[in-house]
Enzyme design. Structure first.
Site, PDB file in Angstrom:
ATOM      1  N   HIS A   1     -79.156 -39.456  23.317  1.00  0.00           N
ATOM      2  CA  HIS A   1     -79.675 -40.557  22.497  1.00  0.00           C
ATOM      3  C   HIS A   1     -79.093 -40.559  21.088  1.00  0.00           C
ATOM      4  O   HIS A   1     -79.120 -41.588  20.414  1.00  0.00           O
ATOM      5  CB  HIS A   1     -81.207 -40.504  22.436  1.00  0.00           C
ATOM      6  CG  HIS A   1     -81.763 -39.433  21.542  1.00  0.00           C
ATOM      7  ND1 HIS A   1     -81.862 -38.109  21.918  1.00  0.00           N
ATOM      8  CD2 HIS A   1     -82.255 -39.487  20.267  1.00  0.00           C
ATOM      9  CE1 HIS A   1     -82.384 -37.405  20.932  1.00  0.00           C
ATOM     10  NE2 HIS A   1     -82.633 -38.209  19.915  1.00  0.00           N
TER      11      HIS A   1
ATOM     12  N   HIS B   1     -85.972 -34.660   8.046  1.00  0.00           N
ATOM     13  CA  HIS B   1     -87.036 -34.296   8.982  1.00  0.00           C
ATOM     14  C   HIS B   1     -86.929 -32.809   9.280  1.00  0.00           C
ATOM     15  O   HIS B   1     -85.854 -32.230   9.272  1.00  0.00           O
ATOM     16  CB  HIS B   1     -87.041 -35.136  10.253  1.00  0.00           C
ATOM     17  CG  HIS B   1     -85.765 -35.186  11.037  1.00  0.00           C
ATOM     18  ND1 HIS B   1     -84.561 -35.618  10.537  1.00  0.00           N
ATOM     19  CD2 HIS B   1     -85.518 -34.884  12.345  1.00  0.00           C
ATOM     20  CE1 HIS B   1     -83.633 -35.583  11.476  1.00  0.00           C
ATOM     21  NE2 HIS B   1     -84.177 -35.134  12.574  1.00  0.00           N
TER      22      HIS B   1
END
Length: 311
Positions: A120, A185
């Site tokens: 992805h 993140h």
């Protein structure tokens, strides 16, 4: 000669395909709406090929042999992780080989794949930007998973050489670069040298190639459980600083952070900005913000930036 018509820098997230928002008011809704507007702009530009720089999340590359950069030159296939697209992807092979030759002349010995699997980290942004149009791509996978990583400066140098290789390619067409990488993140460590990494996790990032499907099937429920985790965080202030630096084409301020400084401000997931740095260096024009949405539920700061030269 080919022509670089611009760059799209875009975050990716498992939750964008696995648990997409149902409306613009939900976390990630504004980001996906802006991604659709970018896709409309890309359609008007009508590129002949997309060069997509993205990471792999231990679906194709493992620590039995971890390359810093991998170039796909003939066949590419989406892994299909987190409900992303699976199956064959169209590859702009002539452009890919011209890029390989140009980068080799510039001193970059990229790992080469005639049959590249991408997850992805490449597929999601390719699909969002191309909106399912089937524009052929040249996939370039950048190791952002865990040390030893290509340095931030090396990624900038690669980008500059990539831009020169594309502009000098015999491929006659309009080329759009796509940089797919999350902003700040914080994720669990993937470093096999880290004593806090559980033995089964350590074995999977080294030996996962033996059964990639089983590894992925075991991992996805754990990632799904992270959605909405109260300890998930992003550093919005740093994300804005980073995007402002790209807007000023000030890549030196970013590379000066080094890996330690980058991870301190943007977490281990922040290493994915390497794709943005390479894309910006290739295009050589300031970034224009299109969207930014801090979404801790998605475990990433979701950002889109563009720089287009319209003809």
């Amino acid at each position: 000669m080919s022509e670089i018509i611009g760059l799209v820098g875009m975050s990716h997230s498992p939750f964008a395909t696995m648990l997409p928002p149902t409306g613009p008011a939900q976390p990630g809704g504004r980001f996906l709406a802006d991604a659709a507007r970018v896709a409309e702009a890309v359609a008007r530009l009508a590129p002949d090929a997309l060069v997509v720089l993205g990471p792999d999340h231990f679906h194709a590359n493992f620590y039995d042999a971890m390359p810093p950069f991998v170039l796909g030159v003939e066949q590419a296939e989406g892994f299909g992780d987190f409900a992303s697209r699976s199956g064959p992807l169209p590859v702009a092979a002539a452009l890919a080989w011209a890029i390989r030759d140009g980068l080799a002349d510039a001193g970059f010995d990229l790992s080469l794949s005639y049959a590249l699997t991408v997850d992805h980290g490449v597929v999601q942004s390719y699909e969002m930007v191309g909106a399912g149009t089937g524009i052929p791509l040249v996939p370039i996978v950048v190791n952002t998973a865990a040390p030893p990583l290509p340095s931030l400066r090396r990624c900038v140098d690669l980008g500059r050489a990539l831009g020169a290789a594309i502009r000098g390619a015999a491929f006659s067409g309009r080329v759009l670069l796509v940089a797919s990488g999350g902003l700040s993140h914080w994720l669990p460590s993937n470093d096999p040298r880290d004593a806090t990494v559980a033995p089964d996790r350590r074995a999977s990032v080294i030996h996962g190639r033996k059964d990639t499907r089983a590894f992925a099937a075991a991992r996805e429920p754990r990632v799904l459980a992270m959605g909405g985790h109260p300890d998930a965080r992003v550093n919005s202030a740093w994300d804005h600083w980073f995007l402002e630096r790209l807007g000023a084409l000030d890549l030196d301020a970013i590379t000066a952070l080094g890996d330690k400084g980058l991870e301190e401000h943007a977490g281990s997931g922040g290493h994915e900005i390497r794709t943005w740095l390479a894309g910006m260096a290739a295009v050589g024009r300031p970034l224009v913000w299109t969207s930014y949405e801090p979404v801790p539920e998605w475990i990433t700061g979701m950002g889109i930036g563009t720089t287009f030269e319209v003809h």
